[in-house]
Design an enzyme around this catalytic site. Structure first.
Site, PDB file in Angstrom:
ATOM      1  N   HIS A   1     -23.050 -14.335  31.159  1.00 57.55           N
ATOM      2  CA  HIS A   1     -21.763 -14.851  30.684  1.00 57.55           C
ATOM      3  C   HIS A   1     -21.815 -16.374  30.566  1.00 57.55           C
ATOM      4  O   HIS A   1     -21.390 -16.960  29.561  1.00 57.55           O
ATOM      5  CB  HIS A   1     -20.651 -14.470  31.658  1.00 57.55           C
ATOM      6  CG  HIS A   1     -20.196 -13.055  31.566  1.00 57.55           C
ATOM      7  ND1 HIS A   1     -19.743 -12.493  30.389  1.00 57.55           N
ATOM      8  CD2 HIS A   1     -20.096 -12.080  32.516  1.00 57.55           C
ATOM      9  CE1 HIS A   1     -19.387 -11.234  30.612  1.00 57.55           C
ATOM     10  NE2 HIS A   1     -19.601 -10.965  31.887  1.00 57.55           N
TER      11      HIS A   1
ATOM     12  N   HIS B   1     -26.014 -11.028  36.070  1.00 63.37           N
ATOM     13  CA  HIS B   1     -24.928 -10.619  35.178  1.00 63.37           C
ATOM     14  C   HIS B   1     -24.058 -11.821  34.800  1.00 63.37           C
ATOM     15  O   HIS B   1     -23.823 -12.087  33.613  1.00 63.37           O
ATOM     16  CB  HIS B   1     -24.088  -9.555  35.884  1.00 63.37           C
ATOM     17  CG  HIS B   1     -22.951  -9.027  35.074  1.00 63.37           C
ATOM     18  ND1 HIS B   1     -22.988  -7.806  34.439  1.00 63.37           N
ATOM     19  CD2 HIS B   1     -21.722  -9.545  34.792  1.00 63.37           C
ATOM     20  CE1 HIS B   1     -21.851  -7.599  33.803  1.00 63.37           C
ATOM     21  NE2 HIS B   1     -21.061  -8.640  34.010  1.00 63.37           N
ATOM     22  N   GLU B   2     -23.591 -12.547  35.812  1.00 63.66           N
ATOM     23  CA  GLU B   2     -22.709 -13.683  35.535  1.00 63.66           C
ATOM     24  C   GLU B   2     -23.456 -14.826  34.848  1.00 63.66           C
ATOM     25  O   GLU B   2     -22.861 -15.587  34.088  1.00 63.66           O
ATOM     26  CB  GLU B   2     -22.043 -14.163  36.823  1.00 63.66           C
ATOM     27  CG  GLU B   2     -21.238 -13.108  37.563  1.00 63.66           C
ATOM     28  CD  GLU B   2     -20.191 -12.400  36.709  1.00 63.66           C
ATOM     29  OE1 GLU B   2     -19.749 -12.987  35.699  1.00 63.66           O
ATOM     30  OE2 GLU B   2     -19.818 -11.259  37.045  1.00 63.66           O
TER      31      GLU B   2
ATOM     32  N   GLU C   1     -19.815  -9.399  27.202  1.00 64.46           N
ATOM     33  CA  GLU C   1     -20.406  -8.448  28.131  1.00 64.46           C
ATOM     34  C   GLU C   1     -21.807  -8.041  27.683  1.00 64.46           C
ATOM     35  O   GLU C   1     -22.664  -7.721  28.520  1.00 64.46           O
ATOM     36  CB  GLU C   1     -19.509  -7.227  28.269  1.00 64.46           C
ATOM     37  CG  GLU C   1     -19.850  -6.311  29.422  1.00 64.46           C
ATOM     38  CD  GLU C   1     -19.594  -6.917  30.793  1.00 64.46           C
ATOM     39  OE1 GLU C   1     -20.038  -6.321  31.795  1.00 64.46           O
ATOM     40  OE2 GLU C   1     -18.968  -7.995  30.872  1.00 64.46           O
TER      41      GLU C   1
END
Length: 484
Positions: free
Chosen positions: A267, A263-264, A293
């Site tokens: 980003h 997920h990160e 996101e």
């Protein structure tokens, strides 16, 4: 004269950008490495740097330069660096100059002071200890809203900080669609117990990090521009295009930290692939929280929870964790990591229930700003809505999910062999596509303009996400692939 004025504006903005990145570094350090007793002085440091940056940006000199450069910007192509910088900074300046420097500094200070209180309150399930700092930060947010002319709804002011030009009513319409279509889907699949038992046993933390780095390197993580660290609440940060910092948290009995890393990474990749020519300018970051996101959810879910991904990586995972994964194969593990199981923690929520956490928070934030209930009653309001949306008792992210599905339909149309590449552990085509169509532009365009360039429409559409989710869960839970 115009070129000289533009270069002067650039110079001033570079200094302000440096101050902003310094604040990012201080905030990263607070959550990753700083001793606990450093919180008070760190809050003052963040307030000081934030005040200086705000005063520099809202100065009359910046306004004068923007006035001088209005025609200069119009003389350049809309997509050019010059026109984009002048256009974006003009809007940012008009909004920022309404906020007093002391208020901006106090917001930075109070947020920093609240963080360690939140960490302890979260650990101890002690809302009462968090209530005073929550009230202080909410009051500051109300003072911030009072700096502007409120149109339809007060929440529009803060929403615009994260989703430029979007109105609360638009988000509410999207969320109403999700509540009508996604909440019943959650209850439909949650009622069907899986025949597979979950992996049980211990997942040693050092081995977890080893595997996470193997996945991250396959995605595009390199030690010369990235780092990975543990924290309480995972986030991504950094000081520039070549300094990307991602974080995760670890659990001995599961691999949730792996999905936080993916997920990160999404980003971080967005920030890493911005055009280097935009560095040290207000254009050198993601265009909106929702678009940001969309990238994190894409790499976590559309890539990291896909069957082709696990057909490649599961043999290595089982090699590293033979005891808890005994009796598993790639297909069984794929079903397990896509299990729908309502929980109380957003960052650990499954793909089907995640949006409902965000809808709940969106509604509670509006209610708090409007003083619809005493702040002391927040836990009760939370409990009631969690039951309504997730069906469990309690002893601006959801937009990214929707956008990720819209973009993904365009990605797989342009790259028909993508899933085959995943099975081979190859992710370069996806990285390159995202760099070319989305990442490199930074904040040059509005969120709507950016979405149109990437997905062919300026409107956020919830249907592709609900369609993707139902089709995926149909293969796992045996429900109908289309809604009745």
């Amino acid at each position: 004269m115009s070129r000289a004025s533009f270069e002067e504006l650039q110079r001033r903005l570079q200094e302000i950008s440096d101050l902003g990145k310094t604040m990012s570094l201080l905030a990263w350090d607070q959550q990753v490495m700083m001793p606990r007793r450093g919180a008070a002085i760190r809050a003052e440091q963040l307030a000081t740097v934030g005040r200086i940056a705000h005063e520099k940006f809202t100065s009359p000199e910046i306004g004068r330069l923007l006035d001088e450069l209005r025609h200069f910007g119009e003389e350049h192509e809309y997509d050019s660096f010059e026109a984009s910088l002048i256009r974006v900074v003009s809007r940012d300046w008009e909004k920022a100059r309404r906020v007093p420097s002391d208020l901006r500094a106090e917001m930075s200070r109070s947020a920093a002071l609240a963080n360690p209180v939140w960490v302890d309150a979260r650990k101890n399930n002690d809302f009462a200890s968090f209530l005073p700092v929550l009230r202080k930060n909410l009051d500051l947010r109300k003072r911030y809203i009072d700096c502007f002319d409120v149109g339809d709804e007060p929440y529009d002011i803060v929403l615009d900080d994260f989703e430029r030009d979007m109105k609360t009513a638009e988000v509410r319409q999207l969320f109403d669609y999700l509540k009508a279509h996604q909440a019943p889907l959650v209850k439909e699949v949650a009622a069907r117990a899986s025949d597979d038992g979950p992996a049980t046993g211990e997942f040693p933390l050092g081995v977890q990090k080893q595997f996470e780095l193997e996945v991250a390197h396959a995605f595009g993580f390199t030690e010369d521009a990235w780092r990975l660290d543990p924290t309480v609440h995972p986030f991504a940060s950094g000081t520039g295009i070549t300094d990307i910092r991602i974080t995760t948290r670890y659990f001995l009995d599961n691999l949730d930290g792996l999905f936080a890393v993916m997920h990160e990474f999404g980003h971080g990749l967005y920030e890493h692939q911005i055009d280097p020519g935009l560095e040290r300018s207000p254009l050198a970051r993601g265009v909106s929280l929702g678009m940001h996101e969309s990238q994190s959810r894409m790499w976590e879910n559309l890539v990291g929870r896909s069957l082709p991904f696990w057909r490649h990586f599961f043999p290595r995972l089982q090699e590293l964790f033979p005891t808890p994964l005994a009796g598993h194969d790639a297909e069984r593990w794929y079903r397990e990591v896509n299990t729908v199981e309502p929980s109380l923690i957003r960052v650990e929520a499954d793909e089907a229930t995640y949006n409902l956490h965000i809808i709940l928070r969106f509604e509670l934030e509006q209610a708090m700003l409007a003083d619809e209930f005493p702040l002391e009653q927040l836990p009760e309001e939370w409990n009631r809505r969690v039951w309504d949306y997730l069906g469990i008792e309690v002893p601006t992210y959801a937009l990214g999910n929707l956008i990720s599905a819209q973009i993904w339909e365009k990605v797989v149309a342009d790259l028909p062999g993508l899933y085959g590449e995943f099975e081979q552990g190859e992710f370069g085509s996806l990285r390159d596509w995202l760099r070319e169509h989305l990442h490199r532009h930074g904040r040059k365009f509005t969120p709507a303009e950016t979405l149109e360039r990437v997905a062919g429409t300026s409107e956020i559409d919830p249907e592709p996400y609900v369609r993707y989710l139902r089709e995926k869960l149909a293969g796992i839970y045996g429900i109908a692939a289309t809604a009745a």
